[in-house]
Design a protein around this motif. Structure first.
Motif, PDB file in Angstrom:
ATOM      1  N   ARG A  56       3.579   2.036  -6.412  1.00 53.10           N
ATOM      2  CA  ARG A  56       3.742   3.456  -6.752  1.00 53.10           C
ATOM      3  C   ARG A  56       5.178   3.930  -6.634  1.00 53.10           C
ATOM      4  O   ARG A  56       5.546   4.955  -7.198  1.00 53.10           O
ATOM      5  CB  ARG A  56       2.857   4.317  -5.861  1.00 53.10           C
ATOM      6  N   ASN A 108       9.850   1.503 -12.744  1.00 47.46           N
ATOM      7  CA  ASN A 108       9.700   0.739 -13.972  1.00 47.46           C
ATOM      8  C   ASN A 108       8.820   1.551 -14.924  1.00 47.46           C
ATOM      9  O   ASN A 108       8.462   2.691 -14.636  1.00 47.46           O
ATOM     10  CB  ASN A 108       9.092  -0.635 -13.652  1.00 47.46           C
ATOM     11  N   LYS A 129       6.073   3.412 -16.436  1.00 46.29           N
ATOM     12  CA  LYS A 129       4.830   3.999 -15.949  1.00 46.29           C
ATOM     13  C   LYS A 129       4.936   5.507 -16.139  1.00 46.29           C
ATOM     14  O   LYS A 129       6.005   6.030 -16.432  1.00 46.29           O
ATOM     15  CB  LYS A 129       4.577   3.688 -14.477  1.00 46.29           C
ATOM     16  N   ILE A 130       3.843   6.221 -15.954  1.00 40.55           N
ATOM     17  CA  ILE A 130       3.927   7.673 -15.915  1.00 40.55           C
ATOM     18  C   ILE A 130       4.483   8.040 -14.550  1.00 40.55           C
ATOM     19  O   ILE A 130       3.920   7.673 -13.515  1.00 40.55           O
ATOM     20  CB  ILE A 130       2.555   8.329 -16.153  1.00 40.55           C
ATOM     21  N   ASP A 131       5.580   8.776 -14.543  1.00 40.95           N
ATOM     22  CA  ASP A 131       6.235   9.154 -13.296  1.00 40.95           C
ATOM     23  C   ASP A 131       5.541  10.351 -12.652  1.00 40.95           C
ATOM     24  O   ASP A 131       5.294  10.369 -11.462  1.00 40.95           O
ATOM     25  CB  ASP A 131       7.706   9.488 -13.573  1.00 40.95           C
ATOM     26  N   VAL A 151      -0.581  -1.342  -8.337  1.00 41.29           N
ATOM     27  CA  VAL A 151       0.716  -1.079  -8.940  1.00 41.29           C
ATOM     28  C   VAL A 151       1.593  -0.472  -7.855  1.00 41.29           C
ATOM     29  O   VAL A 151       1.136   0.392  -7.095  1.00 41.29           O
ATOM     30  CB  VAL A 151       0.573  -0.097 -10.125  1.00 41.29           C
ATOM     31  N   SER A 172       7.720   2.190  -7.698  1.00 41.07           N
ATOM     32  CA  SER A 172       8.485   1.592  -8.789  1.00 41.07           C
ATOM     33  C   SER A 172       8.925   2.657  -9.789  1.00 41.07           C
ATOM     34  O   SER A 172       8.189   3.587 -10.100  1.00 41.07           O
ATOM     35  CB  SER A 172       7.636   0.540  -9.504  1.00 41.07           C
ATOM     36  N   HIS A 190      -0.747  10.509  -7.231  1.00 37.74           N
ATOM     37  CA  HIS A 190      -0.089  10.938  -8.463  1.00 37.74           C
ATOM     38  C   HIS A 190       0.785  12.151  -8.160  1.00 37.74           C
ATOM     39  O   HIS A 190       0.362  13.059  -7.440  1.00 37.74           O
ATOM     40  CB  HIS A 190      -1.109  11.336  -9.539  1.00 37.74           C
TER      41      HIS A 190
END
Length: 136
Positions: free
Chosen positions: A67, A71, A73-75, A65, A69, A119
């Motif tokens: 990272r 879009n 997702k969990i930011d 994915v 982006s 993360h």
């Protein structure tokens, strides 16, 4: 509505190396590890009191994915700390050589860092009286 949410229990994240991630969350954030034999190898819960994160192994065969982006997702996820703990956390990060960025959110101050899998982890502290901010 018929029910009331008490608090956020956990956020589940996928990681490449379960042990390295558990060690990072313990060393950098001081989270306590909970891993029950009935669960098998995962999840590994890393908790502050009764809330925290659940570590699950990533399936590295799945497509990556992007990272960067923004879009769906969990930011990021955030842990609340008191003002004194916020200052101590910055000193702790500096002593570990852990990079972080400070942000002033008017009512909150926050520091952001990355875990071993990229993360974004936030520590945030409230600058005003909680009763003034968290009104019904």
């Amino acid at each position: 509505m018929g029910f009331k949410i008490d608090f956020l229990d956990h956020v589940a994240i996928r990681v490449q190396d379960m042990e390295a991630s558990a060690a990072w969350y313990e060393k950098v954030l001081g989270l306590k590890r909970y891993q029950l034999p009935q669960w098998g190898d995962y999840p590994i819960f890393m908790l502050a009191g009764t809330s925290g994160i659940a570590l699950f192994p990533a399936d590295t065969k799945d497509p990556l994915v992007d990272r960067t982006s923004r879009n769906v997702k969990i930011d990021h996820f955030a842990f609340h700390v008191g003002r004194d703990a916020f200052e101590s956390a910055q000193q702790h990060y500096e002593s570990l050589g852990q990079e972080f960025q400070f942000q002033d959110h008017h009512y909150f101050h926050s520091i952001y860092t990355k875990d071993p899998d990229g993360h974004t982890v936030e520590l945030t502290t409230l600058l005003v009286d909680p009763e003034d901010f968290y009104r019904d």
